[in-house]
Write an enzyme that holds these catalytic residues in place. Structure first.
Site, PDB file in Angstrom:
ATOM      1  N   ASN A   1      -5.038 -10.806  -4.028  1.00  0.00           N
ATOM      2  CA  ASN A   1      -4.867 -10.147  -2.726  1.00  0.00           C
ATOM      3  C   ASN A   1      -4.428  -8.703  -2.900  1.00  0.00           C
ATOM      4  OD1 ASN A   1      -2.389 -10.948  -3.749  1.00  0.00           O
ATOM      5  ND2 ASN A   1      -1.560 -11.678  -1.815  1.00  0.00           N
ATOM      6  N   ALA A   2      -3.794  -8.404  -4.035  1.00  0.00           N
ATOM      7  CA  ALA A   2      -3.286  -7.052  -4.253  1.00  0.00           C
ATOM      8  C   ALA A   2      -4.431  -6.113  -4.591  1.00  0.00           C
ATOM      9  CB  ALA A   2      -2.291  -7.068  -5.406  1.00  0.00           C
ATOM     10  N   GLY A   3      -4.255  -4.873  -4.260  1.00  0.00           N
ATOM     11  CA  GLY A   3      -5.277  -3.903  -4.629  1.00  0.00           C
ATOM     12  C   GLY A   3      -4.596  -2.606  -4.997  1.00  0.00           C
ATOM     13  N   HIS A   4      -4.584  -2.316  -6.290  1.00  0.00           N
ATOM     14  CA  HIS A   4      -3.988  -1.062  -6.739  1.00  0.00           C
ATOM     15  C   HIS A   4      -5.106  -0.161  -7.217  1.00  0.00           C
ATOM     16  CE1 HIS A   4       0.167  -2.974  -7.727  1.00  0.00           C
ATOM     17  NE2 HIS A   4      -0.133  -2.979  -6.459  1.00  0.00           N
TER      18      HIS A   4
ATOM     19  N   GLN B   1       2.179  -5.929  -2.994  1.00  0.00           N
ATOM     20  CA  GLN B   1       2.556  -5.952  -1.562  1.00  0.00           C
ATOM     21  C   GLN B   1       3.902  -5.226  -1.374  1.00  0.00           C
ATOM     22  OE1 GLN B   1       1.699  -9.484  -2.786  1.00  0.00           O
ATOM     23  NE2 GLN B   1      -0.382  -8.772  -2.575  1.00  0.00           N
TER      24      GLN B   1
ATOM     25  N   LYS C   1       2.154   2.074  -5.082  1.00  0.00           N
ATOM     26  CA  LYS C   1       2.855   1.564  -6.262  1.00  0.00           C
ATOM     27  C   LYS C   1       1.992   1.702  -7.511  1.00  0.00           C
ATOM     28  CE  LYS C   1       3.266  -2.479  -4.388  1.00  0.00           C
ATOM     29  NZ  LYS C   1       2.795  -2.186  -3.042  1.00  0.00           N
ATOM     30  N   GLY C   2       0.691   1.435  -7.353  1.00  0.00           N
ATOM     31  CA  GLY C   2      -0.222   1.464  -8.498  1.00  0.00           C
ATOM     32  C   GLY C   2      -0.153   2.806  -9.206  1.00  0.00           C
TER      33      GLY C   2
ATOM     34  N   ASP D   1       0.811  -1.220   0.000  1.00  0.00           N
ATOM     35  CA  ASP D   1       0.000   0.000   0.000  1.00  0.00           C
ATOM     36  C   ASP D   1       0.843   1.269   0.000  1.00  0.00           C
ATOM     37  OD1 ASP D   1      -2.237  -1.729   0.241  1.00  0.00           O
ATOM     38  OD2 ASP D   1      -1.914  -1.812   2.403  1.00  0.00           O
TER      39      ASP D   1
HETATM   40  P1  IMP Z   1      -2.412 -12.917   1.913  1.00  0.00           P
HETATM   41  O1  IMP Z   1      -1.475 -12.348   0.923  1.00  0.00           O
HETATM   42  O2  IMP Z   1      -3.867 -12.703   1.605  1.00  0.00           O
HETATM   43  O3  IMP Z   1      -2.085 -14.348   2.243  1.00  0.00           O
HETATM   44  O4  IMP Z   1      -2.189 -12.126   3.311  1.00  0.00           O
HETATM   45  C1  IMP Z   1      -0.955 -12.189   4.015  1.00  0.00           C
HETATM   46  C2  IMP Z   1      -0.596 -10.827   4.589  1.00  0.00           C
HETATM   47  O5  IMP Z   1      -0.287  -9.935   3.523  1.00  0.00           O
HETATM   48  C3  IMP Z   1      -1.714 -10.161   5.400  1.00  0.00           C
HETATM   49  O6  IMP Z   1      -1.146  -9.421   6.447  1.00  0.00           O
HETATM   50  C4  IMP Z   1      -2.335  -9.209   4.380  1.00  0.00           C
HETATM   51  O7  IMP Z   1      -2.989  -8.126   5.005  1.00  0.00           O
HETATM   52  C5  IMP Z   1      -1.120  -8.773   3.623  1.00  0.00           C
HETATM   53  N1  IMP Z   1      -1.407  -8.306   2.260  1.00  0.00           N
HETATM   54  C6  IMP Z   1      -1.725  -9.058   1.190  1.00  0.00           C
HETATM   55  N2  IMP Z   1      -1.921  -8.275   0.098  1.00  0.00           N
HETATM   56  C7  IMP Z   1      -1.712  -7.016   0.487  1.00  0.00           C
HETATM   57  C8  IMP Z   1      -1.730  -5.752  -0.205  1.00  0.00           C
HETATM   58  O8  IMP Z   1      -1.965  -5.639  -1.412  1.00  0.00           O
HETATM   59  N3  IMP Z   1      -1.443  -4.662   0.555  1.00  0.00           N
HETATM   60  C9  IMP Z   1      -1.124  -4.758   1.859  1.00  0.00           C
HETATM   61  N4  IMP Z   1      -1.093  -5.898   2.536  1.00  0.00           N
HETATM   62  C10 IMP Z   1      -1.373  -7.026   1.868  1.00  0.00           C
END
Ligand code: IMP
Length: 432
Positions: free
Chosen positions: A38-41, A225, A16-17, A13
């Site tokens: 899991n990523a959010g840009h 991440q 980067k996006g 967070d």
């Molecule tokens: P996972 O990647 O969903 O397995 O989560 C593992 C850890 O990475 C957790 O603490 C999530 O909150 C964190 N995490 C995963 N993706 C992001 C992201 O895009 N931004 C910030 N934290 C992330």
């Protein structure tokens, strides 16, 4: 400099996006190399924020080709939803513009269930994941029972592949109440449906990317991440399941280290983290709420409030080292306007010792007390500044001190979410 890697220098967070979006203007190709949905840009398209989870941020630029590399784990449903959402905004997604590696692994519907089950199994196992099934997909990859995007090209073989993966999950399925157990045929049918829709995008991206690099195309490798979440270098076990650092850009794209010319680390002017895990500079109570509100720090993927604290120079210096950063881009400097004083963590105090390097053990990081250097703040809002020279002297002084502590040149400073808010420092090394 035709091949540039962008990585997060904190816990994700970092913005980067938006940086990739700015750089993508001048790139031919943008590649995601690790992580999954899991990523959010969030990028701004025609004045509107667009949340991207799997598709690289470059997609909003018509001339850029976007690649989902072999190191990514692809949730086909999330991908198709994203393609649809982008199409509805008028962003055309064609096989010429989006290429998905045949070697990338697929997130299956029950990977999400496995992720959630672990999170709910008890506080000792809880990591605060995004529950997008990313960890369990990588487990299958390393356990050699995964299903890859390329398998979708051969529907007649999918059943056997799925059967192997299914058998591997028997203990988990048997522990579920019967009405919650997934149905093999339903999952297979779903996969076959996705296979048809995703087929046109499937590419041998390793060969293709190397050919493009050899032809001198400008390639941007976009990390998801951040370094603190890297499975090797981060705050293990409170990490994600992939290599978020520059080495992951090679293993996750097939572009070798000898083709990488520039590594840009992205760091926020303060620190945030979501999920569990140590965070030495985390603020408490009102102070944390104030920074969260000023920075609008809520997760793009899950909407969770982010934990907030001061800039941690120990962490970012470590990130600059493990990524081999050529330069740093500092984001969200505008958020610190209005603080009479701004703080930087320069070391950790732990059981009477002074630590200046980032320890491997999460329990040590839980126990450390940050050692702060305090600098005078600035009152002026920065969002209207359009050049480094226009920044208040104290804001410039803060940036210069960070640069000194981290040991890497800061190339740009952002003062807002729009592309015009990225200010280039006069002495910045040229990225392309
Ligand atoms: P996972 O990647 O969903 O397995 O989560 C593992 C850890 O990475 C957790 O603490 C999530 O909150 C964190 N995490 C995963 N993706 C992001 C992201 O895009 N931004 C910030 N934290 C992330």
């Amino acid at each position: 400099m035709p091949v540039v890697v962008v990585v997060g220098a904190q816990w994700g967070d970092e913005g980067k996006g938006a940086m990739v979006d700015t750089l993508a203007k001048e790139a031919d190709i943008v590649v995601r190399f690790q992580g999954g949905a899991n990523a959010g840009h969030t990028v701004i398209y025609k004045g509107k924020p667009v949340a991207l989870h799997l598709i690289p941020s470059g997609i909003t630029h018509e001339h850029t080709v976007c690649v989902i590399g072999n190191g990514v784990v692809v949730d086909p449903k999330a991908l198709l939803d994203e393609i649809e959402a982008l199409s509805s905004l008028g962003i055309s997604i064609t096989p010429e513009r989006l290429k998905i590696s045949d070697r990338a692994h697929l997130t299956l519907p029950y990977h999400r269930m496995l992720d959630a089950a672990r999170e709910m199994a008890g506080s000792r196992l809880r990591l605060g994941t995004t529950r997008r099934g990313v960890g369990p997909t990588y487990v299958d990859k390393v356990d050699r029972v995964g299903i890859r995007v390329g398998d979708l090209k051969f529907p007649e073989r999918l059943e056997t592949k799925l059967r192997i993966n299914w058998e591997h999950k028997q203990a988990f399925f048997n522990a579920l109440p019967p009405d919650e157990r997934p149905d093999f045929n339903a999952v297979l049918d779903e996969l076959l449906k996705y296979a048809e829709l995703i087929q046109p995008y499937i590419t041998d991206t390793v060969t293709w990317l190397n050919e493009q690099a050899d032809a001198g195309r400008r390639i941007l490798l976009e990390g998801a991440q951040g370094t603190g979440l890297d499975v090797d270098f981060g705050t293990y076990p409170f990490v994600t399941s992939s290599n978020t650092t520059a080495g992951g850009a090679c293993t996750g794209s097939g572009l070798p280290p000898t083709k990488i010319n520039f590594v840009l680390g992205i760091a926020k002017a303060y620190t945030t983290r979501v999920g569990e895990g140590p965070f030495p500079t985390e603020l408490q109570g009102e102070e944390q709420v104030k920074l969260r509100e000023k920075g609008r720090e809520y997760g793009a993927t899950t909407g969770r409030p982010r934990r907030c604290g001061w800039f941690d120079a120990v962490l970012v210096r470590y990130a600059a080292t493990v990524n081999g950063c050529t330069a740093l881009a500092l984001t969200k400097l505008d958020v610190l306007s209005g603080y009479p004083e701004v703080k930087i963590c320069v070391a950790y105090r732990w059981r009477g010792e002074m630590l200046t390097t980032f320890p491997a053990e999460s329990f040590i990081l839980e126990e450390v007390e940050p050692v702060y250097e305090t600098l005078p703040g600035w009152d002026e809002p920065l969002s209207e500044c359009r050049s480094w020279e226009k920044l208040p002297a104290n804001a410039q002084r803060f940036v210069m001190r960070l640069q000194e502590l981290v040991g890497v040149p800061i190339a740009t400073v952002s003062v807002g979410p729009e592309r015009s808010c990225v200010l280039t420092k006069p002495d910045a090394p040229s990225i392309w």
